[in-house]
Design a protein around this motif. Structure first.
Motif, mmCIF file in Angstrom:
data_model
loop_
_atom_site.group_PDB
_atom_site.id
_atom_site.type_symbol
_atom_site.label_atom_id
_atom_site.label_comp_id
_atom_site.label_asym_id
_atom_site.label_seq_id
_atom_site.Cartn_x
_atom_site.Cartn_y
_atom_site.Cartn_z
ATOM 1 N N ASN A 233 10.128 48.637 -78.180
ATOM 2 C CA ASN A 233 9.387 48.656 -76.924
ATOM 3 C C ASN A 233 8.618 47.353 -76.792
ATOM 4 O OD1 ASN A 233 6.704 49.090 -78.314
ATOM 5 N ND2 ASN A 233 7.747 50.980 -78.895
ATOM 6 N N VAL A 234 7.976 47.202 -75.677
ATOM 7 C CA VAL A 234 7.311 45.944 -75.384
ATOM 8 C C VAL A 234 6.112 45.713 -76.300
ATOM 9 C CG1 VAL A 234 5.866 46.990 -73.604
ATOM 10 C CG2 VAL A 234 6.386 44.539 -73.502
ATOM 11 N N ALA B 96 3.660 42.622 -80.711
ATOM 12 C CA ALA B 96 3.022 42.622 -82.031
ATOM 13 C C ALA B 96 3.766 41.711 -83.007
ATOM 14 C CB ALA B 96 2.949 44.046 -82.575
ATOM 15 N N TYR B 97 5.099 41.826 -83.056
ATOM 16 C CA TYR B 97 5.878 40.966 -83.937
ATOM 17 C C TYR B 97 5.797 39.505 -83.501
ATOM 18 C CZ TYR B 97 8.035 44.860 -86.448
ATOM 19 O OH TYR B 97 8.261 45.961 -87.241
ATOM 20 N N GLN C 42 19.943 53.528 -72.808
ATOM 21 C CA GLN C 42 20.499 53.199 -74.117
ATOM 22 C C GLN C 42 19.889 54.025 -75.253
ATOM 23 O OE1 GLN C 42 23.124 50.617 -74.104
ATOM 24 N NE2 GLN C 42 22.821 51.439 -72.059
ATOM 25 N N PHE C 43 19.051 54.997 -74.912
ATOM 26 C CA PHE C 43 18.464 55.910 -75.891
ATOM 27 C C PHE C 43 18.907 57.311 -75.499
ATOM 28 C CE2 PHE C 43 14.318 57.710 -77.825
ATOM 29 C CZ PHE C 43 14.969 57.951 -79.026
ATOM 30 N N VAL C 44 19.809 57.919 -76.304
ATOM 31 C CA VAL C 44 20.463 59.161 -75.910
ATOM 32 C C VAL C 44 20.324 60.194 -77.021
ATOM 33 C CG1 VAL C 44 22.134 57.975 -74.428
ATOM 34 C CG2 VAL C 44 22.679 58.385 -76.842
ATOM 35 N N GLY D 254 12.777 43.212 -78.435
ATOM 36 C CA GLY D 254 12.761 42.851 -77.016
ATOM 37 C C GLY D 254 14.068 43.106 -76.297
ATOM 38 N N ARG D 255 15.185 43.152 -77.031
ATOM 39 C CA ARG D 255 16.460 43.379 -76.339
ATOM 40 C C ARG D 255 16.591 44.800 -75.814
ATOM 41 N NH1 ARG D 255 20.913 45.396 -79.379
ATOM 42 N NH2 ARG D 255 20.341 46.129 -81.450
ATOM 43 N N TRP D 256 15.699 45.715 -76.275
ATOM 44 C CA TRP D 256 15.733 47.077 -75.770
ATOM 45 C C TRP D 256 14.802 47.270 -74.568
ATOM 46 C CZ3 TRP D 256 19.552 49.877 -77.540
ATOM 47 C CH2 TRP D 256 20.051 49.617 -78.816
ATOM 48 N N VAL D 257 13.964 46.284 -74.296
ATOM 49 C CA VAL D 257 13.030 46.421 -73.178
ATOM 50 C C VAL D 257 13.819 46.423 -71.865
ATOM 51 C CG1 VAL D 257 11.087 45.362 -71.971
ATOM 52 C CG2 VAL D 257 11.184 45.324 -74.472
ATOM 53 N N GLY D 258 13.626 47.429 -71.072
ATOM 54 C CA GLY D 258 14.347 47.584 -69.818
ATOM 55 C C GLY D 258 15.671 48.295 -69.946
#
Length: 321
Positions: free
Chosen positions: A200-201, A206-207, A61-63, A34-38
């Motif tokens: 991702n969301v 799911a987790y 943040q994805f490069v 969840g910390r990567w969402v947004g």
């Protein structure tokens, strides 16, 4: 409590503990996803190294990196003990900087290479130092120092997620990087965790759902385990008098009529052999004779035959004269 019931309780407690731990682990994964969402998109953004070296940090943040120089000679690594391989130490995490074609380090290195007749002929004390670093690669795919390229290469492209030195790196790794490059502000450096894809969301949901299901099953199982002894005790308390009565009736039915003094089918009470006196011949004859066509037995006083009557017994009186 029977042994089988105790084993079932222990097994149920162990399963509940496993479910609780699995729920905690699933929630930790959900938080990490969840910390990567947004903050990251599904496709990586290509970094411009010249722009990053000038201090412009990426928003995504994805490069990914395409054309870059990997300065392996300036690498730094953390190690861990490896008792399996027998080598003693094994690289846990490897850091190395990457630079653009216009970086001052690469320009100075090109001049030294021309001066000494090749990059391999440059003395160790003549090598330049990196003063402007834009991107630092973090990887765990290199297992030993023999697998690290010696100097500098132009490798293929890579992708990964952006880590922040102050918040995302362990303390020992931050201290190691600060000792290796004390003149560089690591908060202005893009640290790329190579090969890592952001969450991702959907994976977060799911987790999270898996964690809720695991905790729900653990709570349900623990509630049933705590409730089962009370139910068994109440059932035993309710069925106690009935069970005692049944056991008492079974014990009475198992005794013989002579031991219990139960009435016989004819309505006559059978005496106990150990408590009452033995019957006389007349009493036994009157008690066990058929009752339908035989008159009741005569008393002892009336047992003498009348004059002129035939005696009941087969012995007749005889006169001596």
């Amino acid at each position: 409590m029977s042994l089988s019931h105790a084993l079932r309780r222990q097994l149920g407690g162990f399963i509940a503990l496993i479910l609780a731990v699995a729920g905690i682990a699933a929630w930790l994964f959900a938080v990490d996803e969840g910390r990567w969402v947004g903050r990251a998109t599904t496709r990586p953004e290509t970094l411009n190294l010249e722009t990053v070296e000038q201090g412009n940090l990426p928003v995504n943040q994805f490069v990914s990196l395409r054309n870059h120089w990997a300065v392996y000679r300036e690498h730094v690594a953390t190690f861990r003990l490896d008792a399996v391989s027998g080598e003693g130490q094994r690289i846990e995490t490897l850091y190395y900087p990457v630079i653009s074609d216009m970086n001052p380090y690469l320009l100075e290195l090109a001049g030294l290479s021309r001066a000494f007749g090749g990059i391999d002929n440059i003395p160790a004390d003549e090598w330049p130092r990196i003063e402007r670093m834009g991107v630092l690669i973090r990887t765990d795919s290199v297992q030993s120092l023999e697998n690290v390229p010696p100097l500098i290469e132009f490798p293929d492209g890579l992708f990964g997620t952006v880590l922040h030195a102050e918040t995302d790196l362990p303390r020992d790794e931050r201290e190691l990087l600060s000792e290796r490059w004390p003149e560089i502000d690591l908060s202005r450096v893009v640290i790329v965790n190579a090969g890592h894809r952001p969450g991702n969301v959907w994976s977060m949901l799911a987790y999270g759902g898996l964690g809720l299901i695991s905790w729900g099953l653990a709570i349900l199982l623990a509630w049933r385990l705590l409730r089962s002894p009370r139910s068994s005790q109440s059932a035993g308390a309710q069925g106690g008098p009935r069970a005692l009565q049944t056991q008492h009736s079974d014990g009475l039915s198992a005794r013989s009529p002579l031991e219990t003094g139960v009435s016989s089918p004819k309505g006559q009470k059978t005496p106990r052999e150990s408590d009452e006196r033995p019957l006389s011949y007349a009493e036994a004859l009157g008690r066990y004779a058929p009752q339908n066509n035989v008159p009741s037995s005569p008393r002892l006083a009336d047992s003498q035959p009348a004059k002129g009557a035939t005696p009941l017994s087969g012995i007749r009186a005889q006169r001596d004269d």
